[in-house]
Structure formats: structure tokens, C-alpha cells
Design a protein around this motif. Structure first.
Motif, PDB file in Angstrom:
ATOM      1  N   LYS A 122       0.873  -1.168   0.000  1.00  0.00           N
ATOM      2  CA  LYS A 122       0.000   0.000   0.000  1.00  0.00           C
ATOM      3  C   LYS A 122       0.913   1.222   0.000  1.00  0.00           C
ATOM      4  CE  LYS A 122      -3.828  -2.338   2.289  1.00  0.00           C
ATOM      5  NZ  LYS A 122      -4.591  -2.481   1.038  1.00  0.00           N
ATOM      6  N   LEU A 123       0.785   2.040  -1.023  1.00  0.00           N
ATOM      7  CA  LEU A 123       1.671   3.189  -1.218  1.00  0.00           C
ATOM      8  C   LEU A 123       0.894   4.478  -0.968  1.00  0.00           C
ATOM      9  CD1 LEU A 123       4.061   3.669  -4.252  1.00  0.00           C
ATOM     10  CD2 LEU A 123       2.774   5.565  -3.294  1.00  0.00           C
ATOM     11  N   VAL A 124       1.418   5.314  -0.068  1.00  0.00           N
ATOM     12  CA  VAL A 124       0.798   6.600   0.257  1.00  0.00           C
ATOM     13  C   VAL A 124       1.772   7.712  -0.115  1.00  0.00           C
ATOM     14  CG1 VAL A 124      -0.292   7.997   2.064  1.00  0.00           C
ATOM     15  CG2 VAL A 124      -0.370   5.484   2.203  1.00  0.00           C
ATOM     16  N   THR A 125       1.285   8.753  -0.783  1.00  0.00           N
ATOM     17  CA  THR A 125       2.154   9.851  -1.206  1.00  0.00           C
ATOM     18  C   THR A 125       1.348  11.135  -1.388  1.00  0.00           C
ATOM     19  OG1 THR A 125       3.807  10.543  -2.869  1.00  0.00           O
ATOM     20  CG2 THR A 125       1.878   9.321  -3.668  1.00  0.00           C
ATOM     21  N   ASP A 141      -1.658  -1.006  -3.930  1.00  0.00           N
ATOM     22  CA  ASP A 141      -2.749  -0.040  -3.797  1.00  0.00           C
ATOM     23  C   ASP A 141      -2.162   1.350  -3.593  1.00  0.00           C
ATOM     24  OD1 ASP A 141      -4.661  -2.113  -3.882  1.00  0.00           O
ATOM     25  OD2 ASP A 141      -4.368  -2.500  -1.743  1.00  0.00           O
ATOM     26  N   ILE A 142      -2.842   2.359  -4.137  1.00  0.00           N
ATOM     27  CA  ILE A 142      -2.317   3.726  -4.117  1.00  0.00           C
ATOM     28  C   ILE A 142      -3.261   4.647  -3.345  1.00  0.00           C
ATOM     29  CG2 ILE A 142      -1.533   5.656  -5.531  1.00  0.00           C
ATOM     30  CD1 ILE A 142      -1.384   3.585  -7.869  1.00  0.00           C
ATOM     31  N   PHE A 143      -2.685   5.450  -2.431  1.00  0.00           N
ATOM     32  CA  PHE A 143      -3.439   6.457  -1.692  1.00  0.00           C
ATOM     33  C   PHE A 143      -2.751   7.806  -1.908  1.00  0.00           C
ATOM     34  CE2 PHE A 143      -4.080   2.440   0.376  1.00  0.00           C
ATOM     35  CZ  PHE A 143      -5.418   2.441   0.750  1.00  0.00           C
ATOM     36  N   LEU A 144      -3.469   8.762  -2.479  1.00  0.00           N
ATOM     37  CA  LEU A 144      -2.932  10.095  -2.737  1.00  0.00           C
ATOM     38  C   LEU A 144      -3.455  11.057  -1.667  1.00  0.00           C
ATOM     39  CD1 LEU A 144      -1.348  12.040  -4.584  1.00  0.00           C
ATOM     40  CD2 LEU A 144      -3.466  12.348  -5.900  1.00  0.00           C
ATOM     41  N   LEU A 145      -2.546  11.649  -0.905  1.00  0.00           N
ATOM     42  CA  LEU A 145      -2.943  12.587   0.144  1.00  0.00           C
ATOM     43  C   LEU A 145      -3.502  13.860  -0.461  1.00  0.00           C
ATOM     44  CD1 LEU A 145       0.043  12.297   2.663  1.00  0.00           C
ATOM     45  CD2 LEU A 145      -2.216  11.227   2.828  1.00  0.00           C
ATOM     46  N   ASP A 154       4.918  20.253  -5.954  1.00  0.00           N
ATOM     47  CA  ASP A 154       4.328  18.931  -6.083  1.00  0.00           C
ATOM     48  C   ASP A 154       4.095  18.262  -4.729  1.00  0.00           C
ATOM     49  OD1 ASP A 154       3.478  16.622  -7.711  1.00  0.00           O
ATOM     50  OD2 ASP A 154       5.213  15.658  -6.799  1.00  0.00           O
ATOM     51  N   THR A 155       3.379  18.934  -3.853  1.00  0.00           N
ATOM     52  CA  THR A 155       3.053  18.330  -2.571  1.00  0.00           C
ATOM     53  C   THR A 155       1.787  18.946  -1.988  1.00  0.00           C
ATOM     54  OG1 THR A 155       3.984  17.625  -0.451  1.00  0.00           O
ATOM     55  CG2 THR A 155       4.382  19.898  -1.089  1.00  0.00           C
ATOM     56  N   SER A 156       1.093  18.151  -1.192  1.00  0.00           N
ATOM     57  CA  SER A 156      -0.072  18.640  -0.445  1.00  0.00           C
ATOM     58  C   SER A 156       0.366  18.989   0.973  1.00  0.00           C
ATOM     59  CB  SER A 156      -1.158  17.555  -0.388  1.00  0.00           C
ATOM     60  OG  SER A 156      -1.585  17.205  -1.680  1.00  0.00           O
ATOM     61  N   TYR A 157      -0.322  19.949   1.567  1.00  0.00           N
ATOM     62  CA  TYR A 157      -0.028  20.312   2.952  1.00  0.00           C
ATOM     63  C   TYR A 157      -1.224  21.037   3.548  1.00  0.00           C
ATOM     64  CZ  TYR A 157       1.368  24.575   0.401  1.00  0.00           C
ATOM     65  OH  TYR A 157       1.416  25.657  -0.436  1.00  0.00           O
ATOM     66  N   GLY A 158      -1.130  21.356   4.814  1.00  0.00           N
ATOM     67  CA  GLY A 158      -2.222  22.056   5.481  1.00  0.00           C
ATOM     68  C   GLY A 158      -3.034  21.136   6.379  1.00  0.00           C
ATOM     69  N   SER A 159      -4.093  21.689   6.969  1.00  0.00           N
ATOM     70  CA  SER A 159      -4.873  20.965   7.973  1.00  0.00           C
ATOM     71  C   SER A 159      -5.535  19.706   7.420  1.00  0.00           C
ATOM     72  CB  SER A 159      -5.932  21.896   8.571  1.00  0.00           C
ATOM     73  OG  SER A 159      -6.799  22.394   7.560  1.00  0.00           O
ATOM     74  N   LEU A 160      -6.047  19.769   6.198  1.00  0.00           N
ATOM     75  CA  LEU A 160      -6.687  18.595   5.610  1.00  0.00           C
ATOM     76  C   LEU A 160      -5.675  17.471   5.365  1.00  0.00           C
ATOM     77  CD1 LEU A 160      -9.153  20.206   3.039  1.00  0.00           C
ATOM     78  CD2 LEU A 160      -9.728  19.140   5.221  1.00  0.00           C
TER      79      LEU A 160
END
Length: 261
Positions: A122-125, A141-145, A154-160
Motif C-alpha cells: 500500500k503506497l501513500v504519497t 494499492d495507491i493512496f494520494l494525500l 508537487d506536494t499537499s499540505y495544510g490541515s486537511l
């Protein structure tokens, strides 16, 4: 103006003028002396500035990376590529079928994909750059934050994003960063929000590894988000000859070099 925004601007002012007074900072930001002092104390703790009588100066004349001068992911794609591949080839050996792993944003961790295509994991990124490089044959399996997404970095950040991270328990996290200080062990990244997400990943992981090439030595950025001793392993392509290699540092060698030894 938020405190973190003031700190970015303080560093920029010091890069322009080398020294600023507390009074100048109060007038520039229209804040109290106590607010300025708190910012200066935090920046000094980060190893970025040196407080002096009546003001502050840069601890080093080198440019500090912030979200104003950090290069985009695309612009770094071809830098030190062979070193990045070497590091990731070694790091990927610890990944096992069934693992839930986190692969960080940035051009270095993306090279792990070359070595895990047949792994049932399971890959999370937070990285769309990485997702685009995944082959259709990938068995995991892929999970995209999600959350606030910065296309340039190229990155997500913040409270969510933080909320999503805390839903996971990672067997293994592979993290990148902008720079490290071998003297004090600080690990730097260009933005406090990005640093907060990296900290959260570490809190949710059984094992955390740092992937860096030698170009990151001595590079300082706005946020000090970890210590080198916090990582299970620090994968590097080279180390300074005059220093004793820390126990958790793994200096990666190519096949030819291993045969010569």
C-alpha cells in the motif's frame, strides 16, 4: 501577517542587509517588540540567525531556502540523477510485500518506484509527480494525500493533509528534505507547512528513512523539522572524509565500487 510569514520576511531582509534592528522590524511589520523577539528566538533556534544587541544578523551569509526561492520539482528532475537512483536502489531493499509505505514528494524518493513495481504494498504519497511515474502494471494499492496542493513543489499540505496523514499507520516512510547540517544534526525544509506534514508522517511511522545526496550537505532552509538522529537510516551517496560516519548513516556504493572493496 502571520508569524511564519514575518519569519520568512525577516530572513529575506537579513539576506539583503546582513543586520536589522528590533525597532526596524517592529516598524516594518507594525507589531510589538515581544512579537518580534519571539520570531527572532524561533529563527535562532532554527539555526538561521544570530541574535545580537538590539537586533539580529544572519548566522551564515549563504542563502536560506524559503518558499520564495526554492526551485520547482520539475527544474530539479535531472540534477544528481545517478546519485538519487543509487540511494533509492539501496533504500528499496527494505520494502516487503504487505507493507504500508509512505513515499515523500521530491525527485529523489520517486526513484524508489523502479524497484517496487512487483511489490504488493500500500503506497501513500502527496506527490502527483510520483503517481504519474507509476506503471500500469503496479501491483500495489495507491493512496494520494489531499489538501492544499502546490503544483510547483508537487506536494499537499495544510490541515486537511495532516488530518489524512493521521488516519494511517506506516510500516516504513521514505522522506526527502532540502538540506542538512552535519554539525548540529538539523534537517531543513523550505516551508513550515511542508515541515509540519513531514513531522506528522514520522509520528505515524514504525520506521523512517531519509534519502539525500551529498549536494544537501550544508544547505539551510526556513524550517528545521527533524534531527538526523531521529531516522532509522539516512541513505547518502557520499560522506565527508574528515568526519566519523554516524551509526544510522548508510553510504551507498555502486556494484563496481563494492567489487573493488
Amino acid at each position: 501577517m502571520l508569524s511564519k510569514e514575518r519569519m520568512v520576511r525577516i530572513v529575506q531582509l537579513l539576506e539583503e542587509r546582513q543586520f536589522v534592528t528590533v525597532k526596524e522590524l517592529q516598524e516594518s511589520f507594525d507589531v510589538s517588540r515581544s512579537s518580534v523577539m519571539r520570531d527572532l528566538i524561533e529563527l535562532e533556534n532554527q539555526g538561521l540567525i544570530q541574535r545580537e544587541r538590539g537586533g539580529a544578523s544572519l548566522k551564515s551569509v549563504s542563502t536560506t531556502l524559503t518558499n520564495f526561492n526554492e526551485m520547482s520539482v520539475v527544474s530539479k528532475e535531472n540534477l544528481n540523477m545517478e546519485e538519487k537512483k543509487l540511494i533509492c536502489a539501496h533504500a528499496a531493499r527494505s520494502i516487503r510485500d504487505g507493507d504500508c509505505i509512505y513515499i515523500d514528494s521530491g525527485t529523489t524518493p520517486a526513484h524508489i518506484l523502479d524497484y517496487i513495481q512487483d511489490k504488493r504494498i500500500k503506497l501513500v504519497t502527496p506527490s502527483i509527480y510520483l503517481i504519474r511515474k507509476l506503471p500500469a502494471s503496479f501491483k500495489g494499492d495507491i493512496f494520494l494525500l489531499g489538501g492544499e496542493f502546490n503544483k510547483s513543489y508537487d506536494t499537499s499540505y495544510g490541515s486537511l493533509t495532516l488530518e489524512m496523514i493521521r488516519q494511517f499507520h506506516f510500516d516504513h516512510a521514505f522522506l526527502s528534505t532540502n538540506g542538512i547540517d552535519l554539525e548540529n544534526g538539523n534537517v531543513y525544509v523550505f516551508d513550515f507547512n511542508v515541515g509540519a506534514c513531514k513531522k506528522a508522517i514520522m509520528e505515524c511511522s514504525e520506521k523512517c528513512d531519509l534519502l539525500i545526496d551529498a549536494s544537501k550537505y550544508g544547505v539551510k532552509a526556513m524550517c528545521n523539522w527533524a534531527s538526523l538522529k531521529d531516522f532509522h537510516s539516512v541513505y547518502v551517496d557520499a560522506y565527508e572524509e574528515a568526519r566519523e560516519i554516524p551509526d544510522n548513516f548508510l553510504v551507498c556504493k555502486g556494484e563496481d565500487e563494492n567489487e573493488d572493496k
